[in-house]
Design a protein around this motif. Structure first.
Motif, short mmCIF file in Angstrom:
data_model
loop_
_atom_site.label_atom_id
_atom_site.label_comp_id
_atom_site.label_asym_id
_atom_site.label_seq_id
_atom_site.Cartn_x
_atom_site.Cartn_y
_atom_site.Cartn_z
N LYS A 1 52.76 57.09 33.22
CA LYS A 1 54.46 57.28 32.92
C LYS A 1 55.14 57.71 33.78
CE LYS A 1 53.44 57.13 28.01
NZ LYS A 1 53.59 58.01 26.54
N GLN A 2 54.82 58.84 34.53
CA GLN A 2 55.84 59.44 35.64
C GLN A 2 55.33 58.68 36.81
OE1 GLN A 2 55.07 63.57 36.23
NE2 GLN A 2 56.46 63.66 37.91
N LEU A 3 54.03 58.55 37.33
CA LEU A 3 54.08 58.01 38.42
C LEU A 3 54.64 56.37 38.61
CD1 LEU A 3 50.73 58.27 40.80
CD2 LEU A 3 51.86 56.00 40.57
N GLY A 4 54.23 55.71 37.60
CA GLY A 4 54.81 54.33 37.57
C GLY A 4 56.30 53.87 37.53
N THR B 1 58.52 56.42 38.49
CA THR B 1 59.20 56.97 39.77
C THR B 1 58.86 55.76 40.70
OG1 THR B 1 58.45 59.17 38.98
CG2 THR B 1 59.01 58.68 41.46
N LEU B 2 57.94 55.08 40.87
CA LEU B 2 57.92 53.87 41.95
C LEU B 2 58.97 52.88 41.53
CD1 LEU B 2 54.07 53.65 42.21
CD2 LEU B 2 55.71 54.41 44.15
N GLY B 3 59.08 52.68 40.27
CA GLY B 3 60.03 51.57 39.73
C GLY B 3 61.44 51.82 40.22
N ARG B 4 61.89 53.22 40.13
CA ARG B 4 63.32 53.53 40.46
C ARG B 4 63.40 53.61 41.90
NH1 ARG B 4 62.12 57.31 35.96
NH2 ARG B 4 61.56 58.63 37.28
N TYR B 5 62.09 54.03 42.71
CA TYR B 5 62.39 54.09 44.18
C TYR B 5 62.32 52.61 44.56
CZ TYR B 5 60.79 55.56 48.83
OH TYR B 5 60.87 55.86 50.32
N ALA B 6 61.83 51.96 44.25
CA ALA B 6 61.89 50.58 44.81
C ALA B 6 63.20 49.85 44.84
CB ALA B 6 60.90 49.47 43.81
N VAL B 7 64.15 50.33 43.94
CA VAL B 7 65.38 49.88 43.65
C VAL B 7 66.33 50.67 44.41
CG1 VAL B 7 67.32 49.21 42.21
CG2 VAL B 7 64.89 48.76 41.38
N LYS B 8 66.31 52.02 44.09
CA LYS B 8 67.14 52.80 44.91
C LYS B 8 67.07 53.13 46.25
CE LYS B 8 68.01 55.24 40.35
NZ LYS B 8 68.12 56.40 39.74
N ASP B 9 65.79 53.24 46.65
CA ASP B 9 65.42 53.56 48.08
C ASP B 9 65.30 52.39 48.87
OD1 ASP B 9 65.19 57.06 48.23
OD2 ASP B 9 64.85 56.08 46.31
N GLN C 1 46.82 47.87 34.53
CA GLN C 1 47.80 47.39 33.56
C GLN C 1 48.74 48.41 33.29
OE1 GLN C 1 46.28 44.72 30.32
NE2 GLN C 1 44.29 45.30 31.12
N GLY C 2 47.92 49.58 32.96
CA GLY C 2 49.00 50.69 32.67
C GLY C 2 50.15 51.00 33.78
N ILE C 3 49.59 50.89 34.86
CA ILE C 3 50.57 51.52 36.00
C ILE C 3 51.67 50.43 36.20
CG2 ILE C 3 49.39 51.06 38.13
CD1 ILE C 3 50.42 53.40 39.28
N ALA C 4 51.22 49.16 36.08
CA ALA C 4 51.94 48.19 36.31
C ALA C 4 53.35 48.09 35.11
CB ALA C 4 51.46 46.78 36.11
N ALA C 5 52.98 48.27 33.83
CA ALA C 5 53.84 48.51 32.76
C ALA C 5 54.70 49.54 32.91
CB ALA C 5 52.76 48.73 31.30
N GLU C 6 54.46 50.59 33.26
CA GLU C 6 55.23 51.81 33.68
C GLU C 6 56.24 51.45 34.87
OE1 GLU C 6 55.91 53.93 31.35
OE2 GLU C 6 53.98 53.56 30.21
N ILE D 1 56.59 43.08 46.64
CA ILE D 1 55.46 43.20 45.56
C ILE D 1 55.01 44.43 44.93
CG2 ILE D 1 52.93 42.53 45.27
CD1 ILE D 1 53.45 40.26 47.43
N PHE D 2 54.91 44.54 43.70
CA PHE D 2 54.13 45.77 43.07
C PHE D 2 52.84 45.09 42.84
CE2 PHE D 2 52.46 48.08 39.90
CZ PHE D 2 52.42 49.39 40.18
N PHE D 3 51.77 46.05 43.20
CA PHE D 3 50.17 45.82 42.75
C PHE D 3 49.73 46.76 41.98
CE2 PHE D 3 45.64 46.15 44.02
CZ PHE D 3 45.38 44.94 43.06
N GLY D 4 49.22 46.67 40.81
CA GLY D 4 48.50 47.59 40.10
C GLY D 4 47.23 47.35 40.28
N GLY D 5 46.62 48.32 41.20
CA GLY D 5 45.08 48.23 41.26
C GLY D 5 44.82 49.05 42.41
N MET D 6 43.50 48.79 43.17
CA MET D 6 42.96 49.57 43.95
C MET D 6 42.91 48.82 45.74
SD MET D 6 41.99 52.12 41.98
CE MET D 6 40.81 53.06 42.90
N SER D 7 42.64 49.72 46.50
CA SER D 7 42.69 49.19 47.66
C SER D 7 41.72 48.10 47.92
CB SER D 7 42.20 50.43 48.81
OG SER D 7 43.42 51.47 48.87
N ALA D 8 40.68 48.25 47.38
CA ALA D 8 39.55 47.30 47.70
C ALA D 8 39.91 45.74 47.37
CB ALA D 8 38.24 47.58 46.75
N VAL D 9 40.90 45.73 46.57
CA VAL D 9 41.77 44.23 46.43
C VAL D 9 42.97 44.36 47.37
CG1 VAL D 9 42.94 43.00 44.65
CG2 VAL D 9 40.72 44.11 43.94
N ALA D 10 43.92 45.30 47.42
CA ALA D 10 45.00 45.44 48.01
C ALA D 10 44.86 45.15 49.50
CB ALA D 10 45.70 46.76 47.84
#
Length: 361
Positions: A130-133, A135-143, A160-165, A205-214
């Motif tokens: 909730k906090q991490l996702g 924060t990233l969403g706000r950072y994407a727009v503002k910064d 799915q969880g981090i993408a939703a947040e 692009i926002f990616f919800g997942g791990m480095s093995a895919v990213a």
């Protein structure tokens, strides 16, 4: 003298095989450093000299295997468990530990669901999605000045969880999702979804997942002429492994990620010493969460010492109220078992190496 000695068994579970093994081995290494240090200190619990033993298990990042090894640790009568590594494995395993009354601290699980189950045995030392996702969403727009964002997630509990947040934080800041695409945590081919993403003309692009895919995804983005498109994600992509897996396709500053923890400048010296000792011992750099695993074990043991017992039922109430000064900061838990006043750290990558942008709350 044997009667005056107490054997304390600490279970640790992570994915030390499979595509997430670079994270899992890092976590297990942090556990080994903590156990070795504790045994060098001649700690007494309830008047008995404690000998600490690590029972390390591998769940390969697979939820079904996670429950199998959780039951194995319960049957071994461990005094505590550190793990699991991912949300998808920690959540099903946590019920098994709760039913057995064994405290569990995760040093890497970020899904809010992990601590929302109401288990008094479940704790974590990093912030949740909730906090991490958000924060990233706000950072994407503002910064990063991104208004149009393409969303891709791997359909895991974590992804799915981090993408939703992230979407919540993005929309709060005035950004919009222009396309949503899905993959899974075993895929290595992304041509079809990347073609759709390219057609939506996103800023990011926002990616919800791990480095093995990213990592492979970034490699294929470059092959499709998308090598300058910025890419953002959570702690699952926040280690140097993503640069290796992208096969050199990742450009400086292209990727931004967040670690679900972080230290203020005043604590840097202690963490740098840990990192140096880690590299001396294992011959590699810390990935992300080894210091948090180390702190988790030290927090559990401080609770045992204060309670005068390594029996879970006796030290659990002390653990719930603990205030432990760790390498990664002050560790104290709220009523759900989440870290109080937790921090997160934003990073980018330069020359294939993680570079800190800021620590935030």
């Amino acid at each position: 003298m044997a009667a005056d000695q107490l054997t304390v068994k600490i279970g640790h579970v992570a994915a030390v095989s499979g595509p997430l093994s670079y994270f899992g081995k890092d976590n297990e290494n942090g556990a080994r450093m903590a156990i070795d240090e504790l045994n060098s200190r001649n700690i007494t619990i309830g008047g008995k000299k404690a000998k600490f033993v690590l029972l390390a298990e591998d769940d390969a990042g697979e939820p079904r295997l996670a429950t199998v090894v959780a039951q194995k640790l319960v049957d071994a009568k461990v005094n505590a468990v550190i793990g699991h590594e991912t949300s998808g494995t920690s959540i099903p395993a946590s019920k098994i530990y709760h039913d057995a009354g064994i405290p569990e601290i995760s040093a890497a699980t970020t899904s809010p669901k992990y601590t929302e189950q109401g288990f008094n045995t479940t704790f974590r030392v990093v912030v949740n999605d909730k906090q991490l996702g958000r924060t990233l969403g706000r950072y994407a727009v503002k910064d990063m000045k991104a208004k149009r964002v393409a969303l891709i997630d791997d359909r895991t509990a974590y992804g799915q969880g981090i993408a939703a947040e992230f979407v919540k934080g993005l929309q709060e800041a005035g950004g919009a999702i222009v396309t949503k695409e899905y993959t899974d945590d075993k895929k290595t081919e992304f041509g079809a979804i990347l073609t759709k993403v390219r057609a939506s003309n996103p800023d990011l692009i926002f990616f919800g997942g791990m480095s093995a895919v990213a990592g492979p995804m970034l490699h294929q983005m470059k092959a499709l002429g998308m090598g300058k498109l910025r890419f953002i994600g959570g702690d699952g992509i926040c280690s140097d492994e993503i640069a290796t897996l992208s096969q050199g396709a990742m450009s400086d500053g292209q990727v931004v990620c967040a670690e679900a923890g972080g230290i203020e400048d005043s604590a840097k010296a202690g963490l740098e010493k840990f990192n140096a000792n880690y590299k001396k011992r294992f011959g590699i750099d810390v990935q992300i969460y080894a210091p948090y695993v180390y702190d988790s074990i030290m927090t559990i043991v401080e609770a045992m010492v204060k309670a005068g017992s390594a029996e879970p039922a006796k030290y659990l109430p002390v653990l719930a109220q603990i205030r432990h000064s760790g390498l990664t900061g002050l560790i104290a838990f709220d009523q759900r078992g989440d870290i109080r006043d937790g921090t997160l750290t934003l990073y980018t990558f330069k020359n294939g190496h993680r570079t800190r942008i800021a620590v935030t709350k």
